[in-house]
Design a protein around this motif. Structure first.
Motif, PDB file in Angstrom:
ATOM      1  N   GLY A   1     -71.956   1.174  19.314  1.00 10.72           N
ATOM      2  CA  GLY A   1     -71.558  -0.145  18.450  1.00 10.72           C
ATOM      3  C   GLY A   1     -73.165  -0.820  18.280  1.00 10.72           C
ATOM      4  O   GLY A   1     -73.577  -1.907  18.581  1.00 10.72           O
TER       5      GLY A   1
ATOM      6  N   GLY B   1     -74.855  -2.454  16.245  1.00  8.46           N
ATOM      7  CA  GLY B   1     -74.711  -3.565  15.237  1.00  8.46           C
ATOM      8  C   GLY B   1     -76.098  -4.606  15.324  1.00  8.46           C
ATOM      9  O   GLY B   1     -76.986  -4.178  16.039  1.00  8.46           O
ATOM     10  N   GLY B   2     -75.803  -5.631  14.820  1.00 13.51           N
ATOM     11  CA  GLY B   2     -76.950  -6.516  14.859  1.00 13.51           C
ATOM     12  C   GLY B   2     -77.291  -6.929  16.162  1.00 13.51           C
ATOM     13  O   GLY B   2     -78.510  -7.264  16.612  1.00 13.51           O
TER      14      GLY B   2
ATOM     15  N   ASP C   1     -70.228   3.457  10.218  1.00 10.87           N
ATOM     16  CA  ASP C   1     -71.557   3.579  11.041  1.00 10.87           C
ATOM     17  C   ASP C   1     -72.180   4.602  10.293  1.00 10.87           C
ATOM     18  O   ASP C   1     -73.568   4.787  10.731  1.00 10.87           O
ATOM     19  CB  ASP C   1     -71.143   3.627  12.581  1.00 10.87           C
ATOM     20  CG  ASP C   1     -70.672   2.537  12.988  1.00 10.87           C
ATOM     21  OD1 ASP C   1     -70.990   1.542  12.816  1.00 10.87           O
ATOM     22  OD2 ASP C   1     -69.752   2.565  13.969  1.00 10.87           O
TER      23      ASP C   1
ATOM     24  N   SER D   1     -63.713   5.144  21.106  1.00 14.08           N
ATOM     25  CA  SER D   1     -64.757   5.003  22.237  1.00 14.08           C
ATOM     26  C   SER D   1     -63.972   5.190  23.722  1.00 14.08           C
ATOM     27  O   SER D   1     -64.763   6.121  24.485  1.00 14.08           O
ATOM     28  CB  SER D   1     -65.216   3.486  22.543  1.00 14.08           C
ATOM     29  OG  SER D   1     -64.969   2.891  21.541  1.00 14.08           O
TER      30      SER D   1
ATOM     31  N   ASN E   1     -68.521 -10.308  23.839  1.00 18.49           N
ATOM     32  CA  ASN E   1     -68.206 -11.636  24.286  1.00 18.49           C
ATOM     33  C   ASN E   1     -66.866 -11.739  24.978  1.00 18.49           C
ATOM     34  O   ASN E   1     -65.878 -12.289  24.292  1.00 18.49           O
ATOM     35  CB  ASN E   1     -68.274 -12.602  22.869  1.00 18.49           C
ATOM     36  CG  ASN E   1     -69.427 -13.214  22.625  1.00 18.49           C
ATOM     37  OD1 ASN E   1     -70.184 -13.283  23.744  1.00 18.49           O
ATOM     38  ND2 ASN E   1     -69.597 -13.380  21.508  1.00 18.49           N
TER      39      ASN E   1
ATOM     40  N   ARG F   1     -77.016 -14.912  22.080  1.00 13.69           N
ATOM     41  CA  ARG F   1     -77.978 -15.076  20.941  1.00 13.69           C
ATOM     42  C   ARG F   1     -77.226 -14.955  19.915  1.00 13.69           C
ATOM     43  O   ARG F   1     -76.681 -14.066  19.306  1.00 13.69           O
ATOM     44  CB  ARG F   1     -79.131 -13.908  20.917  1.00 13.69           C
ATOM     45  CG  ARG F   1     -80.085 -13.745  19.738  1.00 13.69           C
ATOM     46  CD  ARG F   1     -81.193 -13.073  20.072  1.00 13.69           C
ATOM     47  NE  ARG F   1     -82.469 -13.871  20.332  1.00 13.69           N
ATOM     48  CZ  ARG F   1     -83.775 -13.427  20.494  1.00 13.69           C
ATOM     49  NH1 ARG F   1     -83.737 -11.971  20.494  1.00 13.69           N
ATOM     50  NH2 ARG F   1     -84.580 -14.045  20.851  1.00 13.69           N
TER      51      ARG F   1
ATOM     52  N   THR G   1     -76.540 -14.052  16.232  1.00 15.56           N
ATOM     53  CA  THR G   1     -77.083 -12.906  15.423  1.00 15.56           C
ATOM     54  C   THR G   1     -76.223 -12.911  14.196  1.00 15.56           C
ATOM     55  O   THR G   1     -75.164 -12.116  14.242  1.00 15.56           O
ATOM     56  CB  THR G   1     -77.250 -11.735  16.088  1.00 15.56           C
ATOM     57  OG1 THR G   1     -77.771 -12.084  17.502  1.00 15.56           O
ATOM     58  CG2 THR G   1     -78.139 -10.517  15.474  1.00 15.56           C
TER      59      THR G   1
ATOM     60  N   LYS H   1     -70.119 -20.238  28.685  1.00 17.12           N
ATOM     61  CA  LYS H   1     -70.594 -19.763  27.191  1.00 17.12           C
ATOM     62  C   LYS H   1     -69.299 -19.715  26.379  1.00 17.12           C
ATOM     63  O   LYS H   1     -69.241 -20.127  25.212  1.00 17.12           O
ATOM     64  CB  LYS H   1     -71.287 -18.473  27.404  1.00 17.12           C
ATOM     65  CG  LYS H   1     -72.227 -18.131  26.247  1.00 17.12           C
ATOM     66  CD  LYS H   1     -71.489 -16.908  25.472  1.00 17.12           C
ATOM     67  CE  LYS H   1     -72.072 -16.673  24.148  1.00 17.12           C
ATOM     68  NZ  LYS H   1     -71.701 -15.396  23.555  1.00 17.12           N
TER      69      LYS H   1
HETATM   70  P1  NAD Z   1     -71.852  -6.069  14.004  1.00 18.50           P
HETATM   71  O1  NAD Z   1     -70.834  -6.001  12.988  1.00 18.50           O
HETATM   72  O2  NAD Z   1     -73.320  -5.961  13.454  1.00 18.50           O
HETATM   73  O3  NAD Z   1     -71.721  -4.441  14.972  1.00 18.50           O
HETATM   74  C1  NAD Z   1     -70.562  -4.198  15.451  1.00 18.50           C
HETATM   75  C2  NAD Z   1     -70.539  -2.755  15.910  1.00 18.50           C
HETATM   76  O4  NAD Z   1     -69.368  -2.661  16.681  1.00 18.50           O
HETATM   77  C3  NAD Z   1     -70.607  -1.571  14.735  1.00 18.50           C
HETATM   78  O5  NAD Z   1     -71.490  -0.824  15.113  1.00 18.50           O
HETATM   79  C4  NAD Z   1     -69.194  -1.302  14.798  1.00 18.50           C
HETATM   80  O6  NAD Z   1     -68.961   0.130  14.214  1.00 18.50           O
HETATM   81  C5  NAD Z   1     -68.716  -1.313  16.121  1.00 18.50           C
HETATM   82  N1  NAD Z   1     -67.263  -1.292  16.293  1.00 18.50           N
HETATM   83  C6  NAD Z   1     -66.499  -2.359  15.854  1.00 18.50           C
HETATM   84  N2  NAD Z   1     -65.135  -2.059  16.086  1.00 18.50           N
HETATM   85  C7  NAD Z   1     -65.456  -0.933  16.705  1.00 18.50           C
HETATM   86  C8  NAD Z   1     -64.140  -0.273  17.711  1.00 18.50           C
HETATM   87  N3  NAD Z   1     -62.925  -0.464  17.351  1.00 18.50           N
HETATM   88  N4  NAD Z   1     -64.542   0.990  18.356  1.00 18.50           N
HETATM   89  C9  NAD Z   1     -66.127   1.242  18.365  1.00 18.50           C
HETATM   90  N5  NAD Z   1     -66.894   0.651  17.846  1.00 18.50           N
HETATM   91  C10 NAD Z   1     -66.625  -0.545  17.107  1.00 18.50           C
HETATM   92  O7  NAD Z   1     -71.487  -7.084  14.871  1.00 18.50           O
HETATM   93  P2  NAD Z   1     -72.668  -7.639  15.994  1.00 18.50           P
HETATM   94  O8  NAD Z   1     -73.137  -8.809  15.529  1.00 18.50           O
HETATM   95  O9  NAD Z   1     -73.387  -6.789  16.591  1.00 18.50           O
HETATM   96  O10 NAD Z   1     -71.581  -8.187  17.270  1.00 18.50           O
HETATM   97  C11 NAD Z   1     -71.033  -7.077  17.836  1.00 18.50           C
HETATM   98  C12 NAD Z   1     -70.569  -7.714  19.242  1.00 18.50           C
HETATM   99  O11 NAD Z   1     -71.424  -8.522  20.079  1.00 18.50           O
HETATM  100  C13 NAD Z   1     -69.566  -9.179  18.883  1.00 18.50           C
HETATM  101  O12 NAD Z   1     -67.916  -8.622  18.625  1.00 18.50           O
HETATM  102  C14 NAD Z   1     -69.790  -9.731  20.263  1.00 18.50           C
HETATM  103  O13 NAD Z   1     -68.650  -9.472  21.292  1.00 18.50           O
HETATM  104  C15 NAD Z   1     -70.927  -9.484  20.741  1.00 18.50           C
HETATM  105  N6  NAD Z   1     -72.039 -10.500  20.415  1.00 18.50           N
HETATM  106  C16 NAD Z   1     -72.301 -10.707  19.262  1.00 18.50           C
HETATM  107  C17 NAD Z   1     -73.130 -12.035  18.887  1.00 18.50           C
HETATM  108  C18 NAD Z   1     -73.695 -12.388  17.625  1.00 18.50           C
HETATM  109  O14 NAD Z   1     -74.215 -13.447  17.474  1.00 18.50           O
HETATM  110  N7  NAD Z   1     -73.606 -11.561  16.438  1.00 18.50           N
HETATM  111  C19 NAD Z   1     -73.468 -12.767  20.029  1.00 18.50           C
HETATM  112  C20 NAD Z   1     -73.204 -12.553  21.202  1.00 18.50           C
HETATM  113  C21 NAD Z   1     -72.290 -11.220  21.497  1.00 18.50           C
END
Ligand code: NAD
Length: 490
Positions: free
Chosen positions: A33, A35-36, A69, A165, A191, A231, A233, A295
């Motif tokens: 995963g 992502g950002g 992805d 996964s 989260n 954070r 993002t 949080k």
């Molecule tokens: P994003 O959309 O940039 O990336 C999400 C990633 O998760 C992608 O790579 C996607 O392919 C993968 N994904 C989604 N559903 C999936 C599944 N069912 N099986 C496998 N992979 C899967 O989002 P992000 O900003 O990186 O956020 C991801 C998670 O990080 C959030 O849902 C949260 O739990 C946590 N988070 C995010 C933030 C924020 O501010 N963006 C802050 C704290 C925690």
């Protein structure tokens, strides 16, 4: 200049780049995963350590599990895993840095075996995840892993090539067991309250359904630390890409932008060691729960408290909502009177300062976080972040009318039409069902909360129903702003 290893030295004249020799970094972590958030958080902490000459055997290999992805794969391949992380200060200044801790990226749908072998590699000691709240495939009410979800059910059939996964990680663990390689630690950074406990539950449940003996081995041998991550993002926009080129001269197809604030509170429970995260500013503690609850019930629940009311009141950017005194007052009152009373003491944290800092973080106009992002996947968020506050406040005789109003604002938002009659694009795994139910709000005011898979038995609580229906009626009659004014005046 295009962001590549070759151009790093030249880019380094303008922007900090890895000071370590990336060709000498060996993999220790596989992350699912990418992502950002992962790129703004764990990968940044590791890059920090590597710049100090530490953790050079803890390089990250990324894995994308979903078909979409493929885009990340293209970018990471073209940029040798490098990307620009830009911190946006509220005063308009920027702190850019090229991050080098992600060594490469594998796209599991294209080559599942390579993804599995990456995790089976004996050098890998941690498999971490940010696969979103929904990625754990947990039933919101029963809290149980959903074995008949189609992807999971397919992975459970004999001889299936893993797609989820669960299938991928379990197969990697099976290979390690069969080869006499000790199990890696599975570290969820999503989260989710008790993210380690949840990860343990879903991976062992899946593995047991697949092969009872393997499930027992995993349950005995795999550690699942809990952690709290923070954070803000937002998703990367074209403006962000253009700014990275214009301001810093870097052509980066997928930079990451975020707020300056960062926090990670991590339980020290690792089977095969871990990077010295504390040297990079991570709080390593025995019990994460008080920090998590703080949080989720203050920051995350406040995000929900501002997003539907904010959207309905015409706001599209989070900072515009948070800078509106009416909203700030409502959020602080929710946090003080409803969220905070459900928390255990949080060692070392001044909760009053924490609440105020949240309002100022939400108000950071440079981050440009969108209200729509906060409204996404509400069916995963409200049940986990807000409903527990309502239930605990009901049980203890505390106030809950603001949280009940937030649920009503979600129900109003889910009707899919705003106060001007314009369509709202409801983005949710179960959007169709939500919108269909919410469209009954005017004739059947409890239709939305009758969904026990989201709200449990809350619809049976008279006090809650009274508050919820009163706010919903007010939203229909007066609109979001006037409704909020009444709530703040109470
Ligand atoms: P994003 O959309 O940039 O990336 C999400 C990633 O998760 C992608 O790579 C996607 O392919 C993968 N994904 C989604 N559903 C999936 C599944 N069912 N099986 C496998 N992979 C899967 O989002 P992000 O900003 O990186 O956020 C991801 C998670 O990080 C959030 O849902 C949260 O739990 C946590 N988070 C995010 C933030 C924020 O501010 N963006 C802050 C704290 C925690």
């Amino acid at each position: 200049l295009p962001l590549t290893t070759e151009n790093l030295a030249a880019i380094g004249a303008e922007v900090p780049v890895p000071s370590y020799d990336r060709s000498q970094v060996t993999p220790g972590i596989v992350h699912l995963g990418v992502g950002g958030f992962h790129r703004a958080h764990q990968a940044m902490y590791l890059d920090r350590l590597m710049n100090d000459g530490e953790a050079l055997d803890w390089g990250i290999r990324g894995i994308g599990v979903l078909p979409h992805d493929a885009r990340m794969k293209e970018v990471m391949d073209a940029q040798d895993g490098l990307y620009t992380l830009v911190l946006k200060d509220p005063d308009g200044s920027r702190e850019p840095r090229v991050i080098g801790s992600i060594l490469d990226f594998l796209h599991a749908p294209a080559d599942p075996d390579a993804a599995i072998e990456a995790m089976a590699d004996p050098r890998i000691r941690i498999v971490s995840l940010t696969v979103t709240e929904g990625g754990y495939n947990i039933d919101a009410v029963t809290g149980e892993f959903v074995l008949d979800e189609p992807g999971v059910a397919a992975d459970l059939t004999d001889g299936a090539v893993p797609r989820t996964s669960f299938g991928l990680v379990t197969e990697a663990l099976r290979r390690r067991r069969d080869r006499g390689v000790p199990a890696f630690t599975v570290m969820s950074c999503d989260n989710i309250q008790g993210n380690g406990h949840v990860a343990r539950k879903v991976f062992t449940t899946f593995a047991t359904a697949k092969d009872a003996e393997l499930g027992a081995w995993i349950s005995e041998n795999v550690r699942f630390p809990n952690c709290m991550v923070d954070r803000i993002t937002p998703g990367t926009t074209d403006d962000d890409r253009a700014e990275v080129t214009d301001r810093f001269g870097i052509e980066d197809a997928w930079p990451v932008v975020c707020e300056p604030f960062v926090q990670w509170v991590l339980e020290d429970d690792f089977g095969l060691g871990r990077p010295p995260y504390e040297d990079a500013g991570v709080q390593v503690v025995d019990d994460v729960e008080p920090y998590e609850l703080m949080k989720l019930r203050l920051l995350n629940a406040s995000h929900q408290a501002l997003c539907y009311f904010g959207y309905l009141a015409g706001y599209r950017l989070v900072h515009d909502v948070a800078q509106d005194p009416l909203f700030a007052t409502f959020l602080l009152a929710y946090m003080e009177r409803e969220g905070t009373p459900t928390l255990a003491p949080v060692p070392g944290i001044d909760l009053d300062a924490y609440r105020r800092e949240l309002i100022s973080r939400f108000s950071n106009g440079e981050v440009r976080d969108t209200v729509a992002r906060l409204c996404n996947e509400s069916s995963d968020r409200i049940p986990k972040w807000l409903i527990p506050v309502i239930k605990e406040q009901i049980a203890s005789g505390g106030e809950f009318f603001r949280a009940a109003a937030v649920v009503a604002s979600w129900a109003r938002y889910a009707e899919g039409v705003d106060e001007q009659g314009e369509p709202i694009e409801v983005s949710d795994r179960i959007a169709e069902r939500l919108v269909a139910t919410a469209q009954k709000n005017r004739t059947d005011p409890t239709a939305f909360i009758a969904d026990r898979s989201l709200f449990g038995d809350l619809a049976d609580d008279e006090g809650f129903v009274a508050e919820y229906t009163a706010t919903l009626a007010s939203l229909h009659a007066k609109g979001a702003r006037a409704t909020l004014e009444d709530l703040v005046a109470r």
